[in-house]
Design an enzyme around this catalytic site. Structure first.
Site, PDB file in Angstrom:
ATOM      1  N   ASP A   1      25.899 109.217  37.336  1.00 43.51           N
ATOM      2  CA  ASP A   1      25.059 110.141  38.093  1.00 43.51           C
ATOM      3  C   ASP A   1      24.442 109.346  39.246  1.00 43.51           C
ATOM      4  O   ASP A   1      23.703 108.385  39.016  1.00 43.51           O
ATOM      5  CB  ASP A   1      23.970 110.699  37.163  1.00 43.51           C
ATOM      6  CG  ASP A   1      23.028 111.671  37.864  1.00 43.51           C
ATOM      7  OD1 ASP A   1      22.820 111.531  39.093  1.00 43.51           O
ATOM      8  OD2 ASP A   1      22.476 112.558  37.188  1.00 43.51           O
TER       9      ASP A   1
ATOM     10  N   ARG B   1       5.175 107.883  42.201  1.00 42.58           N
ATOM     11  CA  ARG B   1       6.529 107.547  42.618  1.00 42.58           C
ATOM     12  C   ARG B   1       6.606 107.640  44.140  1.00 42.58           C
ATOM     13  O   ARG B   1       6.249 108.656  44.735  1.00 42.58           O
ATOM     14  CB  ARG B   1       7.487 108.540  41.970  1.00 42.58           C
ATOM     15  CG  ARG B   1       8.891 108.035  41.789  1.00 42.58           C
ATOM     16  CD  ARG B   1       9.729 109.029  41.014  1.00 42.58           C
ATOM     17  NE  ARG B   1       9.928 110.256  41.789  1.00 42.58           N
ATOM     18  CZ  ARG B   1      10.979 111.071  41.638  1.00 42.58           C
ATOM     19  NH1 ARG B   1      11.904 110.814  40.734  1.00 42.58           N
ATOM     20  NH2 ARG B   1      11.083 112.151  42.356  1.00 42.58           N
TER      21      ARG B   1
END
Lengths: 396, 396
Positions: free
Chosen positions: A195, A369
């Site tokens: 992925d 993040r």
């Protein structure tokens, strides 16, 4: 002027990708959430308007042929290919990442053969991959075994059919060793499925070079395709003739307009197609990919590392020691294009950061993040983000 | 002025839906291919521009919440619901029709239980439904048995898990008897799954009223959502808690942003979601659906039948007897919103028709297909189409 501000100025002045920022619609916000949704490439609105008003509005049904709608999934796949180190003819665009994980994993299990009854899945993965892997295992009669990427080599056996891994951990920003993990998986006779959601467009992937079997990825993060833009599926050329999709829609038929009752799969990448492609989202993506013209992925990676290095330096300088903990590895070989900082009041801190024009995102329960998109984030942005972060933390 | 031209004038003057035509971008072409790709609703370009420039370009990631992106699949599902006779909370938009057929059919088989080992599928169906049904059967260990809709009642047994049927045959335009077929399927203890691609937006469906279990449909034909706009999935309310999707992506998790390793399905229609929705295509569809405000489906059906009746009258008057053969049933109860005419040189004839401004489509090997979209096709269009067809046929 502080030393870090001066360093930022010098780094920006020497940045060979600096001009690419003009290819995006940006404002005074420091946008460090391109790893969730890339900024709008300036070329997109005009292209979408043409697709809607002229291609759909005027040509209508004729556009399936005359405007190249029908062949868009393969054509756009070939545009993504060099960004992930793939030769043409191996990538097809369409459907969501989740749907492509299903195609890839079921396809991989079928390619591995009936005597291999176990699927390994990255236990630290973005959840959808795990949920879909569970379904793929259930529907192919295999056992699903979650392991950390580090545990993969030891977990491989003659039972392993396929291994689903994330190139970059969505939460920590850790970059996994795709070449050596792929080699280990293939050495064990299993198929390696990657992925690439958090790596494509941010760093070199080298799908062909490293012998990856199948891969999927989204296009709305570092590829800036727009909200929910279609994902893609890579099937290595040597496997394409045996790729057996669990979603054999009419678009993957060898003669789709023959409207034949029996399914006969097309050759090549387009065997990964399913139903009618969503043209508006797909052609917005095609326009968005034009910003990559002439951009070497190696240059993107170099700037990405310089950005995250500089951010860590600024955080070390500005933020009181112990206030945050960096979850992203310091070693370049293990770092994607984001920095994840843990702090107890992360949800509240991110809210205040956004109010002050520094946009990252919060991942429950305690992670800040920050994504660094080399095409449009500069070093002055990075310095400002760290400074505002420090101010916010000292107020919180 | 011929009698048919005068009749067309009278019919147009009395047409209560006539004003709806202004809601579409149309030109001098007679567009009878809305059953492949609906015309552009006038409201769409401006809405798409706002989605691209402001929602994506300015708000960026904030739009997932502030612009209602996240909840679009359910919200737009509820906008489609009244057009197919469904109460709110049972339809979710996203993915292609093919992918939704997979969800619906696997879901139906699982709802039917382990002791039912056969799936019946409409042998005259649009091919993708058959291909996907084959995959669903293979992956759930069931046998797939193609039968014509007329054969369904006789083919039902205690073995039947699910039956996949098309409401309107894409080729002939035949309308199948959804109420009585659904009743027969449910009487046998099986689940009825309907494909509404060629009926939704053209005629009443009555999903709730007739007890349909699951249904899918596309939105780019009579619903005018644009090329490849997302499809939808209907799961009857009473079945939702037991609906077990083969594509359990993170968007269908009860707490998608909890990023939990274990899958726990959400309640209600959104259990049919999979991955991140393609927002550009989806919000174009949402705008397109506004043309339905205040439009009763019964009025659409009445006009649709009047249009196809009138077309058949014009063809009978203008086209020499025996030159074409009508494949669409004459009985209203068996007719969708299209007329299919068989003639040997259909491919060449359709090419010439299109050159002369009458756009239908050709279905191999020998079918001329004309779709009648009640919201923007008028009776003068119909007369002209039949006249140009007759001229073309006499020249061919």
């Amino acid at each position: 002027m502080s030393e870090l501000v001066m360093r930022a100025e010098k780094l920006d002045a020497a940045d060979e990708l600096r001009g690419k920022r003009d290819g995006f619609v940006l404002d005074e916000v420091v946008y460090l959430d391109g790893n969730s949704l890339g900024a709008l490439p300036a070329v997109v609105p005009g292209r979408v308007e043409d697709v809607v008003r002229r291609q759909w509005g005027e040509l209508r049904i004729r556009s399936w042929e005359e405007s190249g709608w029908w062949t868009a999934p393969e054509r756009i796949g070939d545009r993504i290919a060099p960004l992930v180190g793939a030769a043409p003819g191996q990538i097809v665009v369409g459907d969501s990442t989740s749907v492509n994980v299903f195609k890839a994993l079921v396809g991989a299990v079928r390619l591995a053969g009936d005597d291999r009854d176990e699927i390994l899945v990255d236990a630290t993965t973005f959840p959808t991959d795990g949920y879909i892997a569970e379904s793929a295992a259930r529907m192919t009669g295999r056992t699903l075994r979650p392991v950390t990427p580090a545990e993969v080599p030891g977990a491989l056996s003659g039972r392993t059919a396929a291994v689903l891994l994330n190139h970059v951990d969505y939460r920590s920003g850790r970059l996994h060793d795709l070449p050596s993990l792929t080699a280990a998986v293939r050495e064990a006779g299993a198929l390696a499925v990657w992925d690439l959601c958090h790596s494509a467009g941010a760093l070199p992937v080298g799908l062909d070079e490293h012998g990856v079997d199948l891969a999927v990825g989204c296009t709305y993060k570092y590829l800036n395709g727009g909200p929910g833009s279609p994902a893609y599926l890579y099937v290595r050329r040597e496997l394409q003739d045996r790729f057996d999709s669990p979603l054999p829609g009419w678009n993957s038929h060898t003669e789709p307009f023959g409207m034949r009752p029996a399914y006969e799969p097309a050759s090549g990448a387009l065997r990964g197609r399913v139903g009618t492609p969503d043209i508006l989202s797909m052609l917005a993506l095609e326009a968005a990919l034009e910003v990559w013209d002439g951009v070497p992925v190696e240059g993107v990676r170099a700037k990405s590392l310089a950005l995250t290095d500089f951010f860590l330096d600024c955080v070390a300088e500005y933020v009181p020691e112990g206030r945050v903990e960096c979850l992203t590895p310091v070693a370049h070989a293990e770092r994607g294009s984001q920095i994840a900082l843990r702090c107890d009041d992360a949800g509240e801190v991110m809210k205040r950061l956004i109010e002050r024009g520094v946009v990252g995102d919060f991942r429950a329960p305690d992670v800040l993040r920050f994504g660094f998109t080399p095409l449009y984030v500069g070093f002055a942005d990075v310095e400002r983000a760290a400074r505002v972060l420090a101010e916010t933390l000292s107020l919180a």
